[in-house]
Write a protein that holds these residues in place. Structure first.
Motif, PDB file in Angstrom:
ATOM      1  N   SER A   1       0.912  -1.317  -0.025  1.00 47.62           N
ATOM      2  CA  SER A   1      -0.303   0.059  -0.026  1.00 47.62           C
ATOM      3  C   SER A   1       0.876   1.370   0.173  1.00 47.62           C
ATOM      4  N   PHE A   2       1.923   1.197   0.687  1.00 47.19           N
ATOM      5  CA  PHE A   2       2.860   2.492   0.560  1.00 47.19           C
ATOM      6  C   PHE A   2       3.508   2.532  -0.638  1.00 47.19           C
ATOM      7  N   LEU A   3       3.777   1.556  -1.341  1.00 47.96           N
ATOM      8  CA  LEU A   3       4.451   1.763  -2.535  1.00 47.96           C
ATOM      9  C   LEU A   3       3.474   2.132  -3.855  1.00 47.96           C
ATOM     10  N   ARG A   4       2.391   2.136  -3.530  1.00 47.27           N
ATOM     11  CA  ARG A   4       1.443   2.578  -4.463  1.00 47.27           C
ATOM     12  C   ARG A   4       1.440   4.247  -4.626  1.00 47.27           C
ATOM     13  N   TRP A   5       2.402   4.511  -5.368  1.00 44.16           N
ATOM     14  CA  TRP A   5       2.722   6.227  -5.272  1.00 44.16           C
ATOM     15  C   TRP A   5       1.689   6.918  -6.129  1.00 44.16           C
ATOM     16  N   ARG A   6       0.964   5.984  -7.107  1.00 41.13           N
ATOM     17  CA  ARG A   6       0.072   6.962  -7.917  1.00 41.13           C
ATOM     18  C   ARG A   6      -1.405   5.994  -7.943  1.00 41.13           C
ATOM     19  N   GLU A   7      -2.355   6.776  -7.924  1.00 36.22           N
ATOM     20  CA  GLU A   7      -3.637   6.127  -7.670  1.00 36.22           C
ATOM     21  C   GLU A   7      -3.813   5.260  -9.277  1.00 36.22           C
ATOM     22  N   SER A   8      -3.335   5.665 -10.218  1.00 32.86           N
ATOM     23  CA  SER A   8      -3.428   4.944 -11.388  1.00 32.86           C
ATOM     24  C   SER A   8      -2.548   3.778 -11.595  1.00 32.86           C
ATOM     25  N   TRP A   9      -1.727   3.652 -10.528  1.00 33.82           N
ATOM     26  CA  TRP A   9      -0.958   2.250 -10.662  1.00 33.82           C
ATOM     27  C   TRP A   9      -2.080   0.902 -10.285  1.00 33.82           C
ATOM     28  N   ASP A  10      -1.821  -0.077 -11.054  1.00 32.57           N
ATOM     29  CA  ASP A  10      -2.692  -1.230 -10.896  1.00 32.57           C
ATOM     30  C   ASP A  10      -1.849  -2.198 -10.075  1.00 32.57           C
ATOM     31  N   ILE A  11      -1.867  -2.153  -9.025  1.00 36.99           N
ATOM     32  CA  ILE A  11      -1.208  -3.221  -7.644  1.00 36.99           C
ATOM     33  C   ILE A  11      -2.034  -3.943  -7.152  1.00 36.99           C
ATOM     34  N   LEU A  12      -1.744  -5.054  -6.987  1.00 38.02           N
ATOM     35  CA  LEU A  12      -2.893  -6.218  -6.063  1.00 38.02           C
ATOM     36  C   LEU A  12      -2.234  -6.300  -4.884  1.00 38.02           C
ATOM     37  N   ILE A  13      -3.114  -6.061  -3.882  1.00 38.02           N
ATOM     38  CA  ILE A  13      -2.758  -6.432  -2.621  1.00 38.02           C
ATOM     39  C   ILE A  13      -3.625  -7.476  -1.854  1.00 38.02           C
ATOM     40  N   ARG A  14      -3.196  -8.399  -1.332  1.00 35.88           N
ATOM     41  CA  ARG A  14      -4.001  -9.589  -0.977  1.00 35.88           C
ATOM     42  C   ARG A  14      -3.865  -9.528   0.586  1.00 35.88           C
ATOM     43  N   GLN A  15      -5.003  -9.523   1.311  1.00 33.96           N
ATOM     44  CA  GLN A  15      -5.137  -9.402   2.675  1.00 33.96           C
ATOM     45  C   GLN A  15      -5.069 -10.611   3.274  1.00 33.96           C
ATOM     46  N   HIS A  16      -4.035 -10.915   4.331  1.00 35.56           N
ATOM     47  CA  HIS A  16      -3.820 -12.451   4.900  1.00 35.56           C
ATOM     48  C   HIS A  16      -4.380 -12.062   6.233  1.00 35.56           C
TER      49      HIS A  16
END
Length: 725
Positions: free
Chosen positions: A710-725
């Motif tokens: 979440s910290f590394l998603r520096w731009r809202e337009s970036w498509d980055i998957l975050i899996r919640q454990h």
């Protein structure tokens, strides 16, 4: 003689330890852990299919570019012992034990690593300091997007390597020649520049953009050479000839060579055969060649043939008929002849067979000796399975009412006589009485009564015509168009007198005479034309982007996701480097315009030698950015962020040019220079911090927590998957 040899024999060498260190760091950042992940990463699913086809020597065609890049990837697979047996069906598929992952990825990784020292050498040849070259090299070294693209079975690192090599070799030649050197090595650099240009174009067609830029620079230098009055006319002619050979003729020869190797390797029938002509397919082992290899070469009266449309794309179709008539009335209320349907069918079928009949005799068999059909002869075409004559008349076609209907003639005894005579015109004939030849002759069938030409309309019939392609007669056809060209693909000499026997004969395979192969030039021209003209219907890709989004890196590409954890690889660049490079481009543009205006006013702010150096660096670096970026605005294809990487490479080099120019020629006081040096040092630290922070996305490890991602998603337009454990 022995006395003349002075012992010991000594060899002295100078080693640039800084360059060696940078090269080693490039190798570490690009090669370390390239076997991970052991799964298909993004476009590996695309290029891997071609590698497998190379391993099996199966013919394919790729509209995205020439074959050199694919062959280089296949070389890595060959060296690793890959047998080609892997299904490249989806991104993320786990590689099986027979896939040598390291070997598949090592050559692109090596090319990406060598781009680091090439960038250093280019800056040195542009006459900038070694410290400036080191700065440019560090930016290339720590560029996350370049690292990611280098570590997988992709082509961009190969393209950038050949582009930088071409520029470096030409600059080395030009600088050596300008300094008065006239050794053999001088001309080797020029030849290597030409070869590198050919390789860049051979990897991707976009390589031609930098090639044209380099060619323009070479033309300018050659023009200056021609104006040098101290050189004799003979020497000038020799210089122009050698440069033309190295940068024009040699790349063309190499380009031909790439295709020669490509077509020599892919000698077997493959998945893209239907896109090629009958002659091309017949030249490949298996597939159509198994059917046609013993066919008669010359078409005769009584020949049983299938007629393939030359224009049918991207799949073939054959002149066809079946035991179904046109409807009495069409949906728009128009009436038809209600005769047997004639279509073009995109599959091999027994109903594709026709018999070439002599209008002057009743028999449908080949005489002994065979009476061949020549250009200008009048024939009838009899459908093999239904015995209907190919007919056209002044009745509107079903879907294209401005054209004539083509039918299988049925005598309904309603005052509609048959009109079934056709004149054979061989379009690619070598003489006026050329013989109609199997596969090779492209013929036009002209209706005798109406002068209409048999052709495809380009439309499909409705459901009553089984969605097959409409065949029509066109009375207004003039000149040559592929839509009314046909060639005989399958061919046998008919021997059966009775219809029942003929139907059985048509179901049997063809095997009679000899086969003929296309020359390399024929195959090259056909493949080249197909690559340049074929259209692949592309849907909007999830990770496609526009060129405007590249400059500020508003987009990213997900290359790989771990199926169960947060480990993932993204094509994301070093934001600090991209931002500084944009500033460098803007500053260069402002400085260049400022100097031009001042020089127009006869005000020279910098020495003439510095101005020429600045212009040359701009032509290479800013020009490299322009030609590798702006043309994408005019391309009608799906575009991705990685298309920007060649332009980015040149823009990073330009940044170093601007920094040294500011330090030496703009900032005059020691305080200004020290301030700039402090900013640069802080900037390099930021570049490294950004590289290190984003490295889990670059290498796929270590796995990050949900909070870290979440910290590394520096731009809202970036498509980055975050899996919640």
């Amino acid at each position: 003689m022995l006395e003349s040899i002075k012992l010991p024999v000594m060899v002295k060498a100078e080693v640039n330890l800084v360059l060696v260190a940078l090269t080693l760091m490039g190798l570490v950042t690009r090669l370390c852990g390239i076997h991970f992940p052991k799964a298909v990463v993004f476009d590996e699913v695309y290029y891997g299919q071609f590698v497998s086809l190379y391993m099996k020597q199966l013919f394919f065609i790729d509209e995205s570019g020439p074959p050199l890049g694919h062959m280089i990837l296949a070389l890595g697979a060959y060296l690793g012992g890959f047998d080609g047996n892997f299904v490249w069906d989806r991104i993320g598929a786990e590689y099986t034990s027979n896939v040598p992952v390291w070997s598949l990825r090592v050559i692109p990784a090596l090319a990406g690593a060598l781009c680091v020292p090439l960038g250093y050498q280019v800056m040195v040849e542009l006459r900038y300091s070694h410290l400036t070259a080191v700065g440019a090299t560090l930016l290339l070294l720590l560029e996350n997007a370049l690292i990611v693209q280098s570590r997988f079975m992709l082509l961009e690192s190969l393209l950038i390597f050949f582009l930088l090599a071409a520029v470096l070799f030409y600059l080395r030649f030009h600088n050596a020649y300008s300094s008065g050197e006239r050794s053999l090595t001088l001309w080797v650099w020029l030849l290597m520049s030409g070869v590198s240009c050919a390789c860049a174009v051979g990897v991707k067609y976009t390589g031609v953009l930098t090639y044209m830029l380099l060619l323009g620079i070479a033309v300018f230098h050659t023009w200056q050479l021609i104006g040098n009055q101290t050189l004799s006319n003979a020497l000038v002619m020799v210089q122009v000839t050698v440069r033309s050979f190295a940068l024009l003729i040699l790349p063309v020869l190499y380009y031909f060579g790439f295709f020669y190797v490509h077509l020599s390797l892919l000698c077997r029938s493959g998945p893209h055969d239907p896109m090629m002509s009958s002659a091309f397919q017949a030249s490949l082992e298996g597939g159509l060649s198994r059917i046609t290899q013993w066919q008669p070469l010359e078409v005769a009266y009584g020949s049983q043939v299938t007629l393939r449309s030359v224009s049918s794309k991207p799949v073939p179709c054959w002149l066809h008929s079946h035991r179904v008539n046109y409807p009495i009335r069409y949906e728009d209320g128009r009436g038809s002849s209600h005769q047997q349907q004639i279509t073009c069918y995109p599959f091999k079928d027994v109903n594709n067979w026709w018999v070439i009949k002599d209008p002057g005799r009743q028999e449908l068999i080949v005489s002994s000796p065979p009476q061949t059909v020549k250009h200008g002869d009048i024939i009838q075409l009899v459908h093999g399975m239904t015995s209907r004559f190919l007919n056209t008349h002044d009745v509107a076609a079903p879907v294209s009412p401005h054209l004539q209907e083509v039918s299988g003639y049925i005598d309904f005894n309603v005052s509609m006589p048959s009109q079934n005579l056709w004149k054979v015109e061989i379009l690619n004939r070598e003489s006026e009485r050329a013989v109609w030849k199997t596969i090779y002759s492209e013929v036009q069938l002209v209706h005798v009564n109406t002068s209409a030409v048999l052709k495809l309309s380009g439309a499909s019939l409705p459901d009553w015509g089984f969605r097959q392609l409409e065949v029509v007669g066109d009375k207004l056809s003039k000149g040559y168009q592929q839509r009314w060209a046909w060639n005989v693909e399958e061919h046998r000499y008919g021997r059966s007198l009775e219809q029942k026997e003929r139907e059985q004969e048509l179901h049997s395979p063809t095997h009679i005479d000899i086969s003929h192969n296309l020359t390399f030039i024929d195959k090259f021209l056909e493949v080249q034309l197909k690559m340049l003209t074929m259209k692949i219907e592309e849907t909007e890709h999830k990770y496609s982007s526009s060129p405007l989004e590249w400059v500020t890196m508003d987009t990213n590409i997900v290359y790989w996701l771990h199926p169960s954890s947060n480990a993932q690889i993204h094509l994301i660049g070093n934001i600090v480097t991209w931002t500084f490079a944009n500033l460098g481009l803007a500053l260069f543009s402002l400085l260049f315009i400022w100097y031009l205006l001042r020089r127009r006013r006869n005000i020279h702010d910098i020495p003439e030698e510095t101005w020429h150096q600045f212009v040359q660096a701009g032509a290479v670096c800013a020009g490299g950015w322009v030609v590798n970026y702006l043309p994408f605005f005019m391309m009608e294809k799906t575009l991705f962020l990685y298309h920007y990487l060649p332009a980015l490479t040149f823009k990073i080099l330009l940044l170093s040019v601007v920094i040294e120019h500011l330090h030496v020629h703009i900032f005059r006081s020691s305080l200004q220079r020290r301030s700039l040096e402090g900013v640069l040092l802080a900037g390099l630290v930021l570049v490294y911090v950004c590289y290190h922070t984003l490295s889990p996305f670059t290498y796929g490890y270590p796995e990050l927590s949900s909070e870290d991602i979440s910290f590394l998603r520096w731009r809202e337009s970036w498509d980055i998957l975050i899996r919640q454990h």
